[in-house]
Design an enzyme around this catalytic site. Sequence first.
Site, PDB file in Angstrom:
ATOM      1  N   GLU A   1     -15.683  40.073 -33.425  1.00 40.19           N
ATOM      2  CA  GLU A   1     -16.971  39.552 -32.943  1.00 40.19           C
ATOM      3  C   GLU A   1     -17.191  39.902 -31.471  1.00 40.19           C
ATOM      4  O   GLU A   1     -18.317  40.058 -31.026  1.00 40.19           O
ATOM      5  CB  GLU A   1     -17.037  38.025 -33.127  1.00 40.19           C
TER       6      GLU A   1
ATOM      7  N   VAL B   1      -6.228  30.170 -33.559  1.00 43.11           N
ATOM      8  CA  VAL B   1      -6.336  31.322 -34.450  1.00 43.11           C
ATOM      9  C   VAL B   1      -6.342  32.627 -33.657  1.00 43.11           C
ATOM     10  O   VAL B   1      -6.040  33.685 -34.199  1.00 43.11           O
ATOM     11  CB  VAL B   1      -7.614  31.273 -35.325  1.00 43.11           C
ATOM     12  N   ASP B   2      -6.690  32.534 -32.375  1.00 45.25           N
ATOM     13  CA  ASP B   2      -6.821  33.755 -31.568  1.00 45.25           C
ATOM     14  C   ASP B   2      -5.485  34.405 -31.222  1.00 45.25           C
ATOM     15  O   ASP B   2      -5.449  35.551 -30.795  1.00 45.25           O
ATOM     16  CB  ASP B   2      -7.585  33.443 -30.277  1.00 45.25           C
TER      17      ASP B   2
ATOM     18  N   GLY C   1     -12.498  36.666 -32.747  1.00 47.56           N
ATOM     19  CA  GLY C   1     -11.769  37.277 -31.642  1.00 47.56           C
ATOM     20  C   GLY C   1     -12.736  37.727 -30.557  1.00 47.56           C
ATOM     21  O   GLY C   1     -13.270  38.810 -30.613  1.00 47.56           O
ATOM     22  N   ARG C   2     -12.974  36.875 -29.590  1.00 46.23           N
ATOM     23  CA  ARG C   2     -13.908  37.216 -28.509  1.00 46.23           C
ATOM     24  C   ARG C   2     -13.301  38.221 -27.546  1.00 46.23           C
ATOM     25  O   ARG C   2     -13.925  39.183 -27.164  1.00 46.23           O
ATOM     26  CB  ARG C   2     -14.303  35.944 -27.736  1.00 46.23           C
TER      27      ARG C   2
ATOM     28  N   TYR D   1     -16.493  30.746 -40.106  1.00 51.79           N
ATOM     29  CA  TYR D   1     -15.573  29.635 -40.351  1.00 51.79           C
ATOM     30  C   TYR D   1     -14.802  29.754 -41.665  1.00 51.79           C
ATOM     31  O   TYR D   1     -13.786  29.074 -41.848  1.00 51.79           O
ATOM     32  CB  TYR D   1     -16.314  28.297 -40.339  1.00 51.79           C
ATOM     33  N   LEU D   2     -15.306  30.582 -42.591  1.00 54.39           N
ATOM     34  CA  LEU D   2     -14.543  30.764 -43.838  1.00 54.39           C
ATOM     35  C   LEU D   2     -13.110  31.144 -43.519  1.00 54.39           C
ATOM     36  O   LEU D   2     -12.179  30.735 -44.208  1.00 54.39           O
ATOM     37  CB  LEU D   2     -15.174  31.865 -44.700  1.00 54.39           C
ATOM     38  N   GLN D   3     -12.930  31.975 -42.474  1.00 55.14           N
ATOM     39  CA  GLN D   3     -11.603  32.502 -42.183  1.00 55.14           C
ATOM     40  C   GLN D   3     -10.645  31.474 -41.612  1.00 55.14           C
ATOM     41  O   GLN D   3      -9.484  31.436 -41.969  1.00 55.14           O
ATOM     42  CB  GLN D   3     -11.681  33.740 -41.277  1.00 55.14           C
TER      43      GLN D   3
ATOM     44  N   GLY E   1     -11.162  24.818 -31.178  1.00 54.93           N
ATOM     45  CA  GLY E   1     -11.444  25.257 -32.549  1.00 54.93           C
ATOM     46  C   GLY E   1     -10.323  24.858 -33.494  1.00 54.93           C
ATOM     47  O   GLY E   1      -9.150  25.064 -33.198  1.00 54.93           O
TER      48      GLY E   1
END
Lengths: 420, 420
Positions: B247, B143-144, B191-192, B297-299, B13
């Site tokens: 999420e 990002v995670d 954030g899975r 995806y905005l974030q 990602g």
Amino acid sequence: MAKRNAIYAQSGGVTAVINATACGVIETARRHRSQIGKVYAGRDGIIGVLTEDLIDTSKETPAAIRALRHTPAGAFGSCRYKLKGLEENRAQYERLIAVFKAHNVGYFFYNGGNDSADTTWKVSQISEKLGYPVNCIGIPKTVDNDLVGTDNCPGFGSVAKYVATGMLETGYDVASMARTSTKVFVLEVMGRNAGWITAACGLAAQREGDAPHILLFPEIAFDAEKFLARVEAVVKEHGFCTVAVSEGLKDANGKLMLESGLSDAFGHAQLGGVAPVIAAMVRKRFGYRCHWAVADYLQRAARHIASKTDVQQAYAVGKAAVELAIKGRNAVMPVIVRKSDRPYKWAIGVAELKDIANREKTLPRDFMTDDCFHISAKGRRYLAPLIQGEDPPPFKNGLPVYVRLKNVAVKKKLKEAFSL
Amino acid sequence: MAKRNAIYAQSGGVTAVINATACGVIETARRHRSQIGKVYAGRDGIIGVLTEDLIDTSKETPAAIRALRHTPAGAFGSCRYKLKGLEENRAQYERLIAVFKAHNVGYFFYNGGNDSADTTWKVSQISEKLGYPVNCIGIPKTVDNDLVGTDNCPGFGSVAKYVATGMLETGYDVASMARTSTKVFVLEVMGRNAGWITAACGLAAQREGDAPHILLFPEIAFDAEKFLARVEAVVKEHGFCTVAVSEGLKDANGKLMLESGLSDAFGHAQLGGVAPVIAAMVRKRFGYRCHWAVADYLQRAARHIASKTDVQQAYAVGKAAVELAIKGRNAVMPVIVRKSDRPYKWAIGVAELKDIANREKTLPRDFMTDDCFHISAKGRRYLAPLIQGEDPPPFKNGLPVYVRLKNVAVKKKLKEAFSL
């Protein structure tokens, strides 16, 4: 006559710049102390006026009022509360006049959309009839950009800049991973009846093939087959496809698309959201991996990426409202008049409230391309100036610094309470 | 030995700052021309390396490379493509080495998360076994924020700043209208498995009662009754309640909440989205008007509100990767070492790839409050520095100006094609 006080109230959905208008009203009134006494604000909008729950803005420092210019949302509170017709509920209007009288209010500034223009007009009528004339000035505000009589509405330009930036950035994101990951991305934006915000998404597409590739307007009945064929063609040509869709997208029968899809596992709750409906449709037909986003309040609160043009215009209509009031104008609204597109030039004009009330300006057909899937050159020429310029708020510790006012209550003078 | 070329590839990602890392790699390599020849980039990540579809970054101007620093997403393309184990698919690794040999590549920079650290480590092992040693350097990106061995991950700080700003702004919005409109607002963030991004939303709450009021972490099994009771208490106390949810929120059985609610009208398609599920639950129980947003995806693409700290760190790990490589280091990753919280001080350290590969760092329990509905003081102390500072991109015509590279292909030298 002794100088009279003013009441300012915010109405309906808030925006990134409605407080900039409040700033314009209050700062301008403070510069005309010989003509205007105190500026009171309705707490939670017109509800605060009806219930005599007023805020004394004179208790706020100049710095606090100045900070309203860069603070989103409604600093005094806003509300969704539509006054009924004069015949249906005359008591509401009489109550407003009673509150005005009790607090020596001679100026009423109502900052909102179509409904508010109607209310402001009715208040000006009834105040004369009841022998307590008040200068009633409507001030335009709506992210929907659907007010007639003004070239554009304060609040819209900043949402437009936010959604166009979001489409630009997510377009880069999806393009860079489409080969093995998401091929179709759908962004849902506000707009129940008017496609202005969706149209603004189109500004992100600056060159052939740029995102967004497809815009779905609420003015155009959704044709699933035509849409899906276009998605497939775009994916074949560019490797990915991004879509902006209005929350108010409707099918050929006028039924909201967001109502056509989503229910919870038990089939009862309405969950809302048209983006997931559209994404599911694409996935089902083509098997493409899809992502979707719903910007919701993120878009209208996004003061951090406000349009400088929008901020300036929001301030200007607030300032002009006070100037009109002290000139004795009544039942009018300061509006934005476009003088030229390139270079963009605008000025403040004046419109009659009765010509604005309860009307709605949707996206003109010639602002769309022939196939209604994008904006035309004419649409782009109209929209482009409205997102010009940046006016970021101050930041501290990595976050925007927004003001919270003291919102000191004005002592009540009426004996009767008023139940809404 | 003649100076050898380098290959840089982006993996997984994309983020708002992975191109800042690419900028750090390329600019630093260009300053060491006596040691490093050309920097090639894999088109669409490792897929481009396997298929010998390389990009010659030397064809880009210094200005274009400089502009990568403020351009989001993956400028050379990224992919979701995990190499199998050495035993399962040795051919993949041998192919990589064949491509390296054909293009005189002595340095491999792989910019990604846990999987990529594993791949980079395996490539370093096989390159030695095959008698073609390559300096393999992993570069952190996600990002995670879930990589071990580094205090934080480039890419996270900018998402953190975006979501915290969004919560701050929407908090003002909801507060100003809660009396007659939306009382509960739910923002879904990425954030899975790890709650770092949700935790960052908590930074927006700076004073008692501030939004967000409730954070729902993927590490904590969702307890609907406990959550609903808290929502009710918050609404009673403050008049409204805002919620940030990962999420990846799961119920007590480990089932994703986003799978528990949404189906289309025919009951077949999975539409995704945990925010609408949570909002529907609140509305059903209390009848509160609810709104929800899904940032998606905005974030992660939101370069316009990137953290300056994050941009600096992203650049620094790219620069350090090249410096490690020319010092002869292998199978390592430059990492971020925190020297102090207040004032925030950091430096670049080095970690062994084998210690990072395939591990995952979730949000520590003591970064949450006792009730697990918010971040603790310790969590806040960790998170706060990562969103510090602004580094906006240049704007033109109201939109950010992001670069698009020429991405000129390197002439293929191998006779054999490689099928993925």
